[in-house]
Design a protein around this motif. Sequence first.
Motif, PDB file in Angstrom:
ATOM      1  N   ILE A 249       1.397   7.350 -29.255  1.00 23.56           N
ATOM      2  CA  ILE A 249       1.673   8.603 -30.099  1.00 23.56           C
ATOM      3  C   ILE A 249       1.175   8.502 -31.215  1.00 23.56           C
ATOM      4  O   ILE A 249       0.985   9.530 -32.134  1.00 23.56           O
ATOM      5  CB  ILE A 249       3.280   8.707 -30.046  1.00 23.56           C
ATOM      6  CG1 ILE A 249       3.976   8.913 -28.633  1.00 23.56           C
ATOM      7  CG2 ILE A 249       3.744   9.811 -30.998  1.00 23.56           C
ATOM      8  CD1 ILE A 249       5.509   8.882 -28.680  1.00 23.56           C
ATOM      9  N   ALA A 250       0.956   7.361 -32.074  1.00 24.93           N
ATOM     10  CA  ALA A 250       0.727   7.120 -33.350  1.00 24.93           C
ATOM     11  C   ALA A 250      -0.616   7.648 -33.592  1.00 24.93           C
ATOM     12  O   ALA A 250      -0.366   8.534 -34.900  1.00 24.93           O
ATOM     13  CB  ALA A 250       0.645   5.569 -33.660  1.00 24.93           C
ATOM     14  N   PRO A 251      -1.585   7.586 -33.023  1.00 24.53           N
ATOM     15  CA  PRO A 251      -2.975   8.118 -33.552  1.00 24.53           C
ATOM     16  C   PRO A 251      -2.983   9.703 -33.500  1.00 24.53           C
ATOM     17  O   PRO A 251      -3.394  10.344 -34.412  1.00 24.53           O
ATOM     18  CB  PRO A 251      -3.913   7.671 -32.531  1.00 24.53           C
ATOM     19  CG  PRO A 251      -3.390   6.505 -31.964  1.00 24.53           C
ATOM     20  CD  PRO A 251      -2.207   6.710 -31.953  1.00 24.53           C
ATOM     21  N   ALA A 252      -2.027  10.284 -32.561  1.00 23.68           N
ATOM     22  CA  ALA A 252      -1.832  11.681 -32.677  1.00 23.68           C
ATOM     23  C   ALA A 252      -1.009  12.521 -34.055  1.00 23.68           C
ATOM     24  O   ALA A 252      -1.376  13.101 -34.462  1.00 23.68           O
ATOM     25  CB  ALA A 252      -1.100  12.166 -31.390  1.00 23.68           C
ATOM     26  N   ILE A 253      -0.033  11.766 -34.412  1.00 19.03           N
ATOM     27  CA  ILE A 253       0.746  11.876 -35.425  1.00 19.03           C
ATOM     28  C   ILE A 253       0.448  11.617 -36.707  1.00 19.03           C
ATOM     29  O   ILE A 253       0.222  12.253 -37.681  1.00 19.03           O
ATOM     30  CB  ILE A 253       2.293  11.171 -35.207  1.00 19.03           C
ATOM     31  CG1 ILE A 253       2.815  11.673 -33.912  1.00 19.03           C
ATOM     32  CG2 ILE A 253       3.049  11.601 -36.501  1.00 19.03           C
ATOM     33  CD1 ILE A 253       4.269  10.982 -33.665  1.00 19.03           C
TER      34      ILE A 253
ATOM     35  N   SER B 281      -9.994   8.112 -22.080  1.00 19.64           N
ATOM     36  CA  SER B 281      -9.020   7.359 -22.485  1.00 19.64           C
ATOM     37  C   SER B 281      -7.817   7.085 -21.470  1.00 19.64           C
ATOM     38  O   SER B 281      -7.241   5.806 -21.409  1.00 19.64           O
ATOM     39  CB  SER B 281      -8.107   8.048 -23.671  1.00 19.64           C
ATOM     40  OG  SER B 281      -9.003   8.434 -24.618  1.00 19.64           O
ATOM     41  N   PHE B 282      -7.729   7.894 -20.544  1.00 22.68           N
ATOM     42  CA  PHE B 282      -6.779   7.865 -19.325  1.00 22.68           C
ATOM     43  C   PHE B 282      -7.206   6.603 -18.559  1.00 22.68           C
ATOM     44  O   PHE B 282      -6.462   5.706 -18.149  1.00 22.68           O
ATOM     45  CB  PHE B 282      -6.937   8.854 -18.412  1.00 22.68           C
ATOM     46  CG  PHE B 282      -5.997   8.793 -17.123  1.00 22.68           C
ATOM     47  CD1 PHE B 282      -4.670   9.105 -17.210  1.00 22.68           C
ATOM     48  CD2 PHE B 282      -6.466   8.323 -16.063  1.00 22.68           C
ATOM     49  CE1 PHE B 282      -3.695   9.103 -16.010  1.00 22.68           C
ATOM     50  CE2 PHE B 282      -5.880   8.389 -14.732  1.00 22.68           C
ATOM     51  CZ  PHE B 282      -4.621   8.566 -14.898  1.00 22.68           C
TER      52      PHE B 282
ATOM     53  N   PHE C  84      -7.960  16.968 -31.188  1.00 22.58           N
ATOM     54  CA  PHE C  84      -8.854  15.922 -30.869  1.00 22.58           C
ATOM     55  C   PHE C  84      -7.901  14.627 -30.509  1.00 22.58           C
ATOM     56  O   PHE C  84      -7.742  13.937 -29.527  1.00 22.58           O
ATOM     57  CB  PHE C  84      -9.989  15.556 -31.942  1.00 22.58           C
ATOM     58  CG  PHE C  84     -10.572  14.114 -31.523  1.00 22.58           C
ATOM     59  CD1 PHE C  84     -11.522  13.976 -30.542  1.00 22.58           C
ATOM     60  CD2 PHE C  84     -10.376  13.122 -32.300  1.00 22.58           C
ATOM     61  CE1 PHE C  84     -12.131  12.773 -30.531  1.00 22.58           C
ATOM     62  CE2 PHE C  84     -10.691  11.887 -32.213  1.00 22.58           C
ATOM     63  CZ  PHE C  84     -11.805  11.649 -31.052  1.00 22.58           C
ATOM     64  N   PHE C  85      -7.156  14.272 -31.443  1.00 29.87           N
ATOM     65  CA  PHE C  85      -6.153  13.091 -31.351  1.00 29.87           C
ATOM     66  C   PHE C  85      -5.068  13.439 -30.311  1.00 29.87           C
ATOM     67  O   PHE C  85      -4.850  12.482 -29.372  1.00 29.87           O
ATOM     68  CB  PHE C  85      -5.554  13.003 -32.644  1.00 29.87           C
ATOM     69  CG  PHE C  85      -6.501  12.458 -33.826  1.00 29.87           C
ATOM     70  CD1 PHE C  85      -7.101  10.974 -33.922  1.00 29.87           C
ATOM     71  CD2 PHE C  85      -7.049  13.112 -34.748  1.00 29.87           C
ATOM     72  CE1 PHE C  85      -7.803  10.544 -34.759  1.00 29.87           C
ATOM     73  CE2 PHE C  85      -7.809  12.832 -35.495  1.00 29.87           C
ATOM     74  CZ  PHE C  85      -8.317  11.410 -35.582  1.00 29.87           C
TER      75      PHE C  85
ATOM     76  N   VAL D 210      -2.735  12.060 -25.124  1.00 23.86           N
ATOM     77  CA  VAL D 210      -2.135  12.560 -23.935  1.00 23.86           C
ATOM     78  C   VAL D 210      -3.008  11.626 -22.683  1.00 23.86           C
ATOM     79  O   VAL D 210      -2.298  11.342 -21.759  1.00 23.86           O
ATOM     80  CB  VAL D 210      -2.501  14.049 -23.245  1.00 23.86           C
ATOM     81  CG1 VAL D 210      -2.291  14.319 -22.086  1.00 23.86           C
ATOM     82  CG2 VAL D 210      -1.590  14.692 -24.386  1.00 23.86           C
ATOM     83  N   GLY D 211      -4.274  11.358 -22.928  1.00 26.16           N
ATOM     84  CA  GLY D 211      -4.884  10.627 -21.885  1.00 26.16           C
ATOM     85  C   GLY D 211      -4.314   9.114 -21.947  1.00 26.16           C
ATOM     86  O   GLY D 211      -4.262   8.685 -20.785  1.00 26.16           O
TER      87      GLY D 211
END
Length: 412
Positions: A150-154, A323-324, A259-260, A265-266
């Motif tokens: 979650i961190a790199p998205a937030i 990433s998945f 993008f993040f 999600v992946g």
Amino acid sequence: MNPDAKTLWRAPQWAFSILLALLGMLGPFSIDTYLPAFAGIAQSLSATPVQLQQTLSAYLFGFAFMSLFHGAISDSFGRRPVVLWGLAAFTLASVGCAMAQSIGQLIFFRAVQGLTTGAGIVVSRAIIRDMFAPSQAQKVMSQVTIFFGIAPAIAPMVGGWLLVHASWHAIFWFLSGVGVMLWLAIFRLLPETLHVDQRQHFHPKHLLAGYWQLGSDPRFFLLAIASGIPFNGMFLYVLSAPVYLGEILGMRPQQFFWFFLLNIVGIMGGALVSGRLAGKIAPKRQIRIGFVIMLAIGLVNLLANALFTAHVGWAMLPLAIFSFGWALMVPVVTLLVLDLHPERRGMASSLQMFIGSSTNGIVAGVISPLVMHSALALAVASLLMMCLGLVSWTYIRHRWPEIGQKVVQLEG
């Protein structure tokens, strides 16, 4: 594994996973939160693009260097003291960044941040193996990866919001506050997980013998490469995001979070599947599936960028699938690394992190600036780094076929 593990933590397992994930999230937050502020920092401190890149490289190389020692020290003095001292020093370094009046000061305090941030993520891996048997540890490692993802998205959204509504200084004051809250949480909640009978002597001769034992083991080195280098196939795009997203894909800064979000999600999807597969299929099979996914989508990404002009409508999807695949296999490889020499799990986590973060620093300081202005060059570099990990794993499977062979059933 600590023989008293079942009595050390009586709360739900997911709560333990979240606590360790918060430690791991500090690293991505330290990198991604301030990326949207590059232009503001450059204007405020009269810094050049090269100097701004040095603030990132200084952090990554500091992280890589000190990651050699966090785990080894925790093998001798326990996990809690290393994490608590690391968080305290990180908080002070963040205050230094917030108060920096020149680019030189900012580079210095960013390096100190890097030296201290790794205590949490390095030691947390050893904590997981202190507390859980192999297959259960894979489930927990996967859960940590989900929350960690979650961190790199937030982080970029938080950094962008603080930049718009306050200033770039506020980003580092925010990190200082995060450091304080994490310190209090760890102090109150995290037990000491390293049993007193499992501690190693803290003596230079003993430490050097341990480093030699691990460093001279080709299985360890190749497994560390197999887990760490492919990550840079994804991380390269994160480091190049301001140019790749802004110049190549024509996205506005407030759109960067897509993008993040796709990549996270992946990561979260791969980690979730990895946890579900724990104890059901052989580790080697799960790792193979992860590499097949990364190789296939890496080739698709390369072909698409060679034939077409990169477009925001499709260019980010291959990175999410990559990433998945990475998140599917990396918890398994990490546990194989930690279990090669069970008596030195902290040191093993340190050396594994050192190899991975050293390559992160090289990618940030050398490779990213060379390829960030070309979508095709980014695709080529990403695929090549994944292939380095694939070659390492392929050699391991042929040279030591017993590694990852056994399915360990979940307990209870």
